[in-house]
Motif scaffolding. Structure first.
Motif, mmCIF file in Angstrom:
data_model
loop_
_atom_site.group_PDB
_atom_site.id
_atom_site.type_symbol
_atom_site.label_atom_id
_atom_site.label_comp_id
_atom_site.label_asym_id
_atom_site.label_seq_id
_atom_site.Cartn_x
_atom_site.Cartn_y
_atom_site.Cartn_z
ATOM 1 N N VAL A 10 5.624 -31.611 -18.842
ATOM 2 C CA VAL A 10 4.738 -30.518 -18.395
ATOM 3 C C VAL A 10 3.380 -30.610 -19.083
ATOM 4 C CG1 VAL A 10 6.592 -28.924 -17.783
ATOM 5 C CG2 VAL A 10 5.744 -28.917 -20.119
ATOM 6 N N ALA A 11 2.988 -31.836 -19.450
ATOM 7 C CA ALA A 11 1.749 -31.982 -20.216
ATOM 8 C C ALA A 11 0.544 -32.365 -19.354
ATOM 9 C CB ALA A 11 1.951 -33.028 -21.316
ATOM 10 N N THR A 15 -5.088 -30.569 -12.425
ATOM 11 C CA THR A 15 -6.468 -30.464 -11.904
ATOM 12 C C THR A 15 -6.506 -29.997 -10.448
ATOM 13 O OG1 THR A 15 -6.359 -32.829 -11.494
ATOM 14 C CG2 THR A 15 -7.568 -32.144 -13.443
ATOM 15 N N ARG A 16 -5.425 -30.252 -9.701
ATOM 16 C CA ARG A 16 -5.437 -29.843 -8.292
ATOM 17 C C ARG A 16 -5.398 -28.319 -8.140
ATOM 18 N NH1 ARG A 16 -0.574 -33.369 -6.321
ATOM 19 N NH2 ARG A 16 -0.091 -33.146 -8.529
ATOM 20 N N LYS A 26 0.076 -24.943 -15.105
ATOM 21 C CA LYS A 26 0.475 -24.990 -13.683
ATOM 22 C C LYS A 26 1.947 -24.599 -13.535
ATOM 23 C CE LYS A 26 1.225 -29.268 -12.119
ATOM 24 N NZ LYS A 26 0.954 -30.614 -11.551
ATOM 25 N N GLU A 27 2.755 -25.032 -14.504
ATOM 26 C CA GLU A 27 4.211 -24.825 -14.409
ATOM 27 C C GLU A 27 4.598 -23.355 -14.503
ATOM 28 O OE1 GLU A 27 2.638 -26.884 -16.533
ATOM 29 O OE2 GLU A 27 3.103 -28.820 -15.620
ATOM 30 N N GLN A 103 2.791 -34.139 -26.207
ATOM 31 C CA GLN A 103 2.080 -35.344 -25.793
ATOM 32 C C GLN A 103 0.612 -35.035 -26.102
ATOM 33 O OE1 GLN A 103 1.773 -36.077 -21.560
ATOM 34 N NE2 GLN A 103 1.468 -38.265 -21.838
ATOM 35 N N PRO A 106 -2.911 -36.507 -22.205
ATOM 36 C CA PRO A 106 -2.179 -36.782 -20.963
ATOM 37 C C PRO A 106 -2.406 -38.213 -20.482
ATOM 38 C CG PRO A 106 -4.083 -35.397 -20.500
ATOM 39 C CD PRO A 106 -4.082 -35.632 -21.980
ATOM 40 N N GLY A 108 -0.332 -40.167 -18.921
ATOM 41 C CA GLY A 108 0.549 -40.579 -17.835
ATOM 42 C C GLY A 108 1.993 -40.139 -18.023
ATOM 43 N N LEU A 129 10.608 -32.965 -12.459
ATOM 44 C CA LEU A 129 9.205 -32.549 -12.409
ATOM 45 C C LEU A 129 9.082 -31.224 -11.665
ATOM 46 C CD1 LEU A 129 7.357 -35.896 -11.527
ATOM 47 C CD2 LEU A 129 8.201 -35.073 -13.730
ATOM 48 N N ASP A 131 6.650 -30.056 -10.190
ATOM 49 C CA ASP A 131 5.831 -30.148 -8.968
ATOM 50 C C ASP A 131 6.714 -30.168 -7.727
ATOM 51 O OD1 ASP A 131 3.573 -30.349 -10.430
ATOM 52 O OD2 ASP A 131 3.230 -32.480 -10.071
#
Ligand code: UTP
Length: 292
Positions: A10-11, A15-16, A26-27, A103, A106, A108, A129, A131
């Motif tokens: 979740v790191a 940006t979207r 976001k999460e 992390q 970020p 990757g 994930l 997402d």
């Protein structure tokens, strides 16, 4: 070997979803009234997983707080005899153990997963994930565990995706083994549609053997400076068989705006307490009036 641990990366920067994600993760965005991350944690719990490992970064403290006890809130709810809500907020923090790893940058998804090497040790583990939110009868990660238990190898979730959208995904070159199960012959990250080896796209659920860590350690960063999980898996493929499972269920791409909106509408429509009124409201809408 039983799958006991699940990793939740979740790191990412999200940006979207800017500006919403400038100061909040976001999460933590809710589908109706539950944050995305809670849906995936509950999926792992429903699959019998007991230890949850979150890979977090700066600005993600709300996630840690969400799964912790909330003394003031619980005290207030007790005082008001609101036992239903009290139970709801206590449920998850009581059920399983959470571990948090940072992390620092970020770099990757592959880089994020590599941070968990020492905590995972020498056992297979799940990756989920937030997402990708999956509505299904059997939890999607449990479906993957069942394939893992049969073949004793890494298993990746895949879904058939329209050719025009395929370049947003990692894509596998499949050899069908049984209904909905494929041996992965190769995989490509975000190919142009003409070069995609199939229409089977990699979705954010994985069962990975611990050998993935060595593969990721040897994987170079790509042009954007990120270590991609798909590239690590490609390296692992040279030494181990990896399977893909076309899971049963409906997947929502909650990491992009349109997918998030679709998920919000459909989860609200499924809710016993909201569905009826919300359906009536949607029927009464004259959607064309909103187009300028
Ligand atoms: P995405 O690239 O889809 O998510 O990564 P993102 O970076 O948060 O969002 P955008 O693309 O900027 O809008 C997939 C998953 O991997 C995690 C993200 O949090 C997300 O769950 N991730 C990604 C990390 O944990 N670390 C990273 O360095 C990159």
């Amino acid at each position: 070997m039983k799958i006991k641990k699940a990793v939740f990366p979740v790191a990412g920067l999200g940006t979207r979803f800017l500006p919403a994600t400038k100061a909040s993760p976001k999460e933590m965005m809710p589908l109706v009234d539950k944050p995305l991350i809670q849906y995936v944690v509950e999926e792992a719990i429903d699959a019998g997983i007991e230890e949850m490992i979150m890979i977090t970064g700066r600005g993600k403290n709300a996630i840690e707080d969400h799964f912790d006890i909330s003394f003031e809130l619980e005290h207030t709810l007790k005082g008001k005899n609101n036992n239903k809500l009290l139970e709801e907020v206590q449920r998850i923090s009581n059920l399983v153990d959470f571990w948090y790893i940072r992390q620092k940058e970020p770099l990757g998804l592959g880089h994020a997963i590599l941070r968990t090497k020492d905590l995972i040790g020498d056992e297979p583990f799940a990756v989920l994930l937030g997402d990708d939110i999956i509505h299904s009868n059997v939890p999607a990660i449990k479906q993957l565990i069942q394939v893992y238990e049969k073949y004793n190898a890494s298993v990746i979730a895949v879904e058939k995706v329209d050719k025009k959208e395929i370049s947003s995904y990692g894509v596998i070159a499949p050899k069908e083994i049984e209904d909905r199960v494929y041996q992965i012959m190769d995989m490509v990250e975000k190919p142009p549609p003409s070069e995609a080896p199939s229409d089977l796209a990699i979705i954010g659920r994985y069962i990975l053997t611990p050998q993935i860590f060595e593969a990721l350690e040897k994987t170079d960063a790509d042009k954007s400076g990120e270590i991609q999980l798909t590239n690590g898996l490609r390296r692992l493929l040279k030494h181990q068989v990896i399977y893909a499972h076309q899971f049963e269920g409906k997947r929502y791409d909650a990491g992009n705006k349109l997918g998030f909106l679709k998920a919000t509408v459909e989860f609200a429509l499924r809710r016993p307490d909201l569905g009826k009124d919300f359906r009536e409201y949607l029927r009464s809408l004259r959607v064309d009036e909103f187009m300028s």
